[in-house]
Design an enzyme around this catalytic site. Structure first.
Site, PDB file in Angstrom:
ATOM      1  N   SER A 290      38.221  43.068  42.733  1.00 33.86           N
ATOM      2  CA  SER A 290      37.698  42.813  41.393  1.00 33.86           C
ATOM      3  C   SER A 290      38.719  43.245  40.357  1.00 33.86           C
ATOM      4  O   SER A 290      39.557  44.124  40.603  1.00 33.86           O
ATOM      5  CB  SER A 290      36.394  43.595  41.185  1.00 33.86           C
TER       6      SER A 290
ATOM      7  N   TYR B 266      30.713  50.769  40.466  1.00 34.99           N
ATOM      8  CA  TYR B 266      31.247  49.497  40.964  1.00 34.99           C
ATOM      9  C   TYR B 266      32.771  49.528  40.909  1.00 34.99           C
ATOM     10  O   TYR B 266      33.447  49.136  41.865  1.00 34.99           O
ATOM     11  CB  TYR B 266      30.700  48.334  40.136  1.00 34.99           C
TER      12      TYR B 266
END
Length: 253
Positions: free
Chosen positions: A134, A147
């Site tokens: 990500s 996250y």
């Protein structure tokens, strides 16, 4: 034989990747906790191999990987660790159990799958692991703290194994996109400022295409989208204080 085993395959990026690889002649294996959606996708892909799986269940992971490999002469050309969960919000307002679950799926799940796959990867030519990274693995993002932590872990694991498994001819890399228009993002009840500023400009199919490119031209890190490529490469040469300044602005309420 070209085959790919995909976690988180029942929807979003995983499903888009399964469709692209299947259409282009690869044997596809589908794993996901959502049994109904998984069966539906498998039927769409002419009865593709599939099995319900919670990637945090190590014994079940080992069994699933073994079954898929044995169905393909012990070969595993590509493992795509796509399963993941996301939670937007202020760190202190999210219950500890939710933080723990996110780390279990996004980090331990990747470790479980990759460890179980090693035996079959090392006996397959041009074997690869592609992890779902990500943009938040580049610098910690406000309202996505855990996250971000999980994607930093995936990034570190990717870099280490890319070196460690070179001796076996196994390539390990990750895809690093910003926000993607998938149910994981659109189902969130909290909208962080960074999402509003950067927007959601990628579709699941864009990441699936990046996965296809990675399968044929491996890199350790593959930033996705022009927007994030600029951020990624500037982050490699910019001083930390400048990157921090940019991230502070992106996450500002």
């Amino acid at each position: 034989m070209n085959n790919i085993l995909i976690t988180g395959a029942a929807s979003g990026i995983g499903a888009a990747t399964a469709r692209i690889f299947h259409k282009r002649g690869w044997k596809v294996g589908l794993l996901d906790v959502n049994e109904a959606a998984l069966s539906q996708l498998a039927a769409e892909l002419n009865g593709a191999w599939h099995q319900p799986l919670d990637v945090t269940d190590l014994e079940a992971v080992q069994d699933a990987v073994k079954l898929f490999a044995e169905a393909h002469d012990g070969q595993l050309r590509l493992l795509f660790n796509c399963a993941g969960i996301l939670r937007f919000g202020y760190f202190a307002e999210i219950e500890p159990a939710a933080h723990a679950q996110l780390l279990q799926v996004n980090v331990q799940g990747v470790i479980n799958m990759t460890h179980a796959a090693f035996t079959y990867l090392k006996q397959t030519s041009d074997a690869q692991v592609i992890n779902m990274g990500s943009a938040s693995g580049l610098y910690g993002v406000q309202h996505m703290a855990t996250y971000s932590a999980s994607k930093f872990a995936v990034r570190g694991l990717t870099e280490a194994l890319n070196l460690e498994w070179e001796r076996y001819g196994i390539s390990v890399g990750d895809l690093m996109p910003p926000f993607v228009n998938t149910p994981m993002v659109t189902s969130q009840t909290f909208s962080p400022p960074v999402l509003k500023r950067l927007g959601v400009n990628l579709a699941a199919e864009d990441i699936a295409e990046a996965c296809w490119q990675q399968a044929h031209q491996p890199r350790v890190h593959r930033p996705v989208s022009l927007q994030f490529k600029l951020l990624y490469w500037s982050g490699q040469i910019s001083p930390v204080w400048l990157t921090r300044l940019v991230m502070r602005w992106l996450g500002r309420d």
